[in-house]
Design a protein around this motif. Structure first.
Motif, PDB file in Angstrom:
ATOM      1  N   ALA A 191       0.829  -1.212   0.000  1.00 48.05           N
ATOM      2  CA  ALA A 191       0.000   0.000   0.000  1.00 48.05           C
ATOM      3  C   ALA A 191       0.860   1.256   0.000  1.00 48.05           C
ATOM      4  O   ALA A 191       0.556   2.219  -0.706  1.00 48.05           O
ATOM      5  CB  ALA A 191      -0.951  -0.005   1.198  1.00 48.05           C
ATOM      6  N   ARG A 192       1.932   1.243   0.776  1.00 51.07           N
ATOM      7  CA  ARG A 192       2.814   2.419   0.817  1.00 51.07           C
ATOM      8  C   ARG A 192       3.418   2.694  -0.557  1.00 51.07           C
ATOM      9  O   ARG A 192       3.457   3.840  -1.007  1.00 51.07           O
ATOM     10  CB  ARG A 192       3.923   2.219   1.856  1.00 51.07           C
ATOM     11  CG  ARG A 192       3.469   2.412   3.283  1.00 51.07           C
ATOM     12  CD  ARG A 192       4.631   2.427   4.268  1.00 51.07           C
ATOM     13  NE  ARG A 192       5.375   1.174   4.285  1.00 51.07           N
ATOM     14  CZ  ARG A 192       5.046   0.104   5.007  1.00 51.07           C
ATOM     15  NH1 ARG A 192       3.975   0.143   5.769  1.00 51.07           N
ATOM     16  NH2 ARG A 192       5.792  -0.982   4.974  1.00 51.07           N
ATOM     17  N   VAL A 193       3.884   1.662  -1.229  1.00 52.24           N
ATOM     18  CA  VAL A 193       4.481   1.829  -2.556  1.00 52.24           C
ATOM     19  C   VAL A 193       3.410   2.238  -3.574  1.00 52.24           C
ATOM     20  O   VAL A 193       3.623   3.160  -4.377  1.00 52.24           O
ATOM     21  CB  VAL A 193       5.184   0.528  -3.005  1.00 52.24           C
ATOM     22  CG1 VAL A 193       5.603   0.609  -4.463  1.00 52.24           C
ATOM     23  CG2 VAL A 193       6.381   0.244  -2.114  1.00 52.24           C
ATOM     24  N   LEU A 194       2.278   1.574  -3.536  1.00 53.88           N
ATOM     25  CA  LEU A 194       1.225   1.836  -4.525  1.00 53.88           C
ATOM     26  C   LEU A 194       0.582   3.201  -4.359  1.00 53.88           C
ATOM     27  O   LEU A 194       0.104   3.783  -5.336  1.00 53.88           O
ATOM     28  CB  LEU A 194       0.174   0.729  -4.464  1.00 53.88           C
ATOM     29  CG  LEU A 194       0.654  -0.616  -4.993  1.00 53.88           C
ATOM     30  CD1 LEU A 194      -0.290  -1.733  -4.567  1.00 53.88           C
ATOM     31  CD2 LEU A 194       0.794  -0.566  -6.507  1.00 53.88           C
ATOM     32  N   THR A 195       0.571   3.745  -3.147  1.00 53.91           N
ATOM     33  CA  THR A 195       0.022   5.084  -2.925  1.00 53.91           C
ATOM     34  C   THR A 195       0.767   6.102  -3.779  1.00 53.91           C
ATOM     35  O   THR A 195       0.152   6.960  -4.419  1.00 53.91           O
ATOM     36  CB  THR A 195       0.090   5.468  -1.434  1.00 53.91           C
ATOM     37  OG1 THR A 195      -0.690   4.537  -0.695  1.00 53.91           O
ATOM     38  CG2 THR A 195      -0.449   6.861  -1.192  1.00 53.91           C
ATOM     39  N   GLY A 196       2.078   6.004  -3.810  1.00 52.82           N
ATOM     40  CA  GLY A 196       2.881   6.907  -4.635  1.00 52.82           C
ATOM     41  C   GLY A 196       2.627   6.704  -6.117  1.00 52.82           C
ATOM     42  O   GLY A 196       2.535   7.668  -6.879  1.00 52.82           O
ATOM     43  N   LEU A 197       2.494   5.450  -6.532  1.00 54.30           N
ATOM     44  CA  LEU A 197       2.229   5.161  -7.941  1.00 54.30           C
ATOM     45  C   LEU A 197       0.876   5.705  -8.368  1.00 54.30           C
ATOM     46  O   LEU A 197       0.757   6.322  -9.434  1.00 54.30           O
ATOM     47  CB  LEU A 197       2.297   3.653  -8.189  1.00 54.30           C
ATOM     48  CG  LEU A 197       2.045   3.194  -9.622  1.00 54.30           C
ATOM     49  CD1 LEU A 197       3.052   3.813 -10.582  1.00 54.30           C
ATOM     50  CD2 LEU A 197       2.097   1.676  -9.693  1.00 54.30           C
ATOM     51  N   VAL A 198      -0.128   5.519  -7.542  1.00 47.42           N
ATOM     52  CA  VAL A 198      -1.473   6.030  -7.863  1.00 47.42           C
ATOM     53  C   VAL A 198      -1.456   7.556  -7.936  1.00 47.42           C
ATOM     54  O   VAL A 198      -2.115   8.150  -8.787  1.00 47.42           O
ATOM     55  CB  VAL A 198      -2.516   5.513  -6.849  1.00 47.42           C
ATOM     56  CG1 VAL A 198      -3.839   6.258  -6.969  1.00 47.42           C
ATOM     57  CG2 VAL A 198      -2.732   4.010  -7.048  1.00 47.42           C
ATOM     58  N   ALA A 199      -0.673   8.187  -7.091  1.00 51.92           N
ATOM     59  CA  ALA A 199      -0.561   9.656  -7.144  1.00 51.92           C
ATOM     60  C   ALA A 199       0.065  10.113  -8.457  1.00 51.92           C
ATOM     61  O   ALA A 199      -0.306  11.161  -8.990  1.00 51.92           O
ATOM     62  CB  ALA A 199       0.263  10.165  -5.963  1.00 51.92           C
ATOM     63  N   GLU A 200       0.979   9.314  -8.988  1.00 54.44           N
ATOM     64  CA  GLU A 200       1.627   9.663 -10.259  1.00 54.44           C
ATOM     65  C   GLU A 200       0.726   9.435 -11.458  1.00 54.44           C
ATOM     66  O   GLU A 200       0.806  10.179 -12.437  1.00 54.44           O
ATOM     67  CB  GLU A 200       2.912   8.838 -10.440  1.00 54.44           C
ATOM     68  CG  GLU A 200       4.037   9.249  -9.523  1.00 54.44           C
ATOM     69  CD  GLU A 200       5.276   8.393  -9.741  1.00 54.44           C
ATOM     70  OE1 GLU A 200       5.489   7.913 -10.875  1.00 54.44           O
ATOM     71  OE2 GLU A 200       6.022   8.212  -8.769  1.00 54.44           O
ATOM     72  N   VAL A 201      -0.087   8.387 -11.420  1.00 47.49           N
ATOM     73  CA  VAL A 201      -0.968   8.052 -12.551  1.00 47.49           C
ATOM     74  C   VAL A 201      -2.393   7.814 -12.052  1.00 47.49           C
ATOM     75  O   VAL A 201      -2.924   6.705 -12.125  1.00 47.49           O
ATOM     76  CB  VAL A 201      -0.435   6.827 -13.333  1.00 47.49           C
ATOM     77  CG1 VAL A 201       0.805   7.168 -14.127  1.00 47.49           C
ATOM     78  CG2 VAL A 201      -0.175   5.651 -12.415  1.00 47.49           C
ATOM     79  N   PRO A 202      -3.049   8.857 -11.543  1.00 48.79           N
ATOM     80  CA  PRO A 202      -4.364   8.669 -10.924  1.00 48.79           C
ATOM     81  C   PRO A 202      -5.451   8.188 -11.882  1.00 48.79           C
ATOM     82  O   PRO A 202      -6.456   7.633 -11.439  1.00 48.79           O
ATOM     83  CB  PRO A 202      -4.689  10.067 -10.373  1.00 48.79           C
ATOM     84  CG  PRO A 202      -3.869  10.997 -11.187  1.00 48.79           C
ATOM     85  CD  PRO A 202      -2.627  10.249 -11.549  1.00 48.79           C
ATOM     86  N   GLU A 203      -5.236   8.369 -13.171  1.00 50.84           N
ATOM     87  CA  GLU A 203      -6.263   7.967 -14.136  1.00 50.84           C
ATOM     88  C   GLU A 203      -6.218   6.478 -14.469  1.00 50.84           C
ATOM     89  O   GLU A 203      -7.159   5.937 -15.035  1.00 50.84           O
ATOM     90  CB  GLU A 203      -6.120   8.788 -15.433  1.00 50.84           C
ATOM     91  CG  GLU A 203      -4.904   8.438 -16.273  1.00 50.84           C
ATOM     92  CD  GLU A 203      -3.562   8.960 -15.748  1.00 50.84           C
ATOM     93  OE1 GLU A 203      -2.538   8.543 -16.314  1.00 50.84           O
ATOM     94  OE2 GLU A 203      -3.529   9.766 -14.794  1.00 50.84           O
ATOM     95  N   GLN A 204      -5.151   5.786 -14.083  1.00 49.56           N
ATOM     96  CA  GLN A 204      -5.013   4.370 -14.415  1.00 49.56           C
ATOM     97  C   GLN A 204      -5.709   3.488 -13.377  1.00 49.56           C
ATOM     98  O   GLN A 204      -5.518   3.651 -12.172  1.00 49.56           O
ATOM     99  CB  GLN A 204      -3.539   3.985 -14.529  1.00 49.56           C
ATOM    100  CG  GLN A 204      -2.872   4.586 -15.749  1.00 49.56           C
ATOM    101  CD  GLN A 204      -1.469   4.060 -15.949  1.00 49.56           C
ATOM    102  OE1 GLN A 204      -1.058   3.081 -15.342  1.00 49.56           O
ATOM    103  NE2 GLN A 204      -0.728   4.732 -16.817  1.00 49.56           N
TER     104      GLN A 204
END
Length: 96
Positions: A12-25
């Protein structure tokens, strides 16, 4: 790797940053919701899943996960329509 190790909070910690970078995916957001679900962060999982379903009402896996997340919170009546839609989208029609 995090899921294989059952380190869902780490995922979750890693994916939170990824989702912030590509919120539309949708993919990363689904993984984040799954990580939240497995680490018992059910309100966070629900929020991510509701966002996905709002954007894409026919996203089968998000509907299924949302239904199960609501069930884990003992919100069975709210879960029922999401689970029924997920079943219909998967082609699992039951006779009533």
């Amino acid at each position: 790797m995090f899921f294989d190790a059952e380190d869902y909070a780490g995922a979750a910690r890693v994916l939170t940053g990824l989702v912030a970078e590509v919120p539309e995916q949708t993919g990363p957001r689904l993984l984040l919701a799954r990580a939240y679900y497995h680490s018992a962060q059910l309100r966070r999982a629900e929020a991510e899943l509701r966002l996905i379903v709002e954007r894409d009402p026919v996203e089968h896996y998000a509907r299924l996960m949302l239904g199960r997340t609501l069930q884990r919170q003992a919100r069975h009546e709210e879960a029922r329509p999401h689970l029924r839609i997920a079943s219909a989208l998967a082609g699992d029609f039951t006779e009533e």
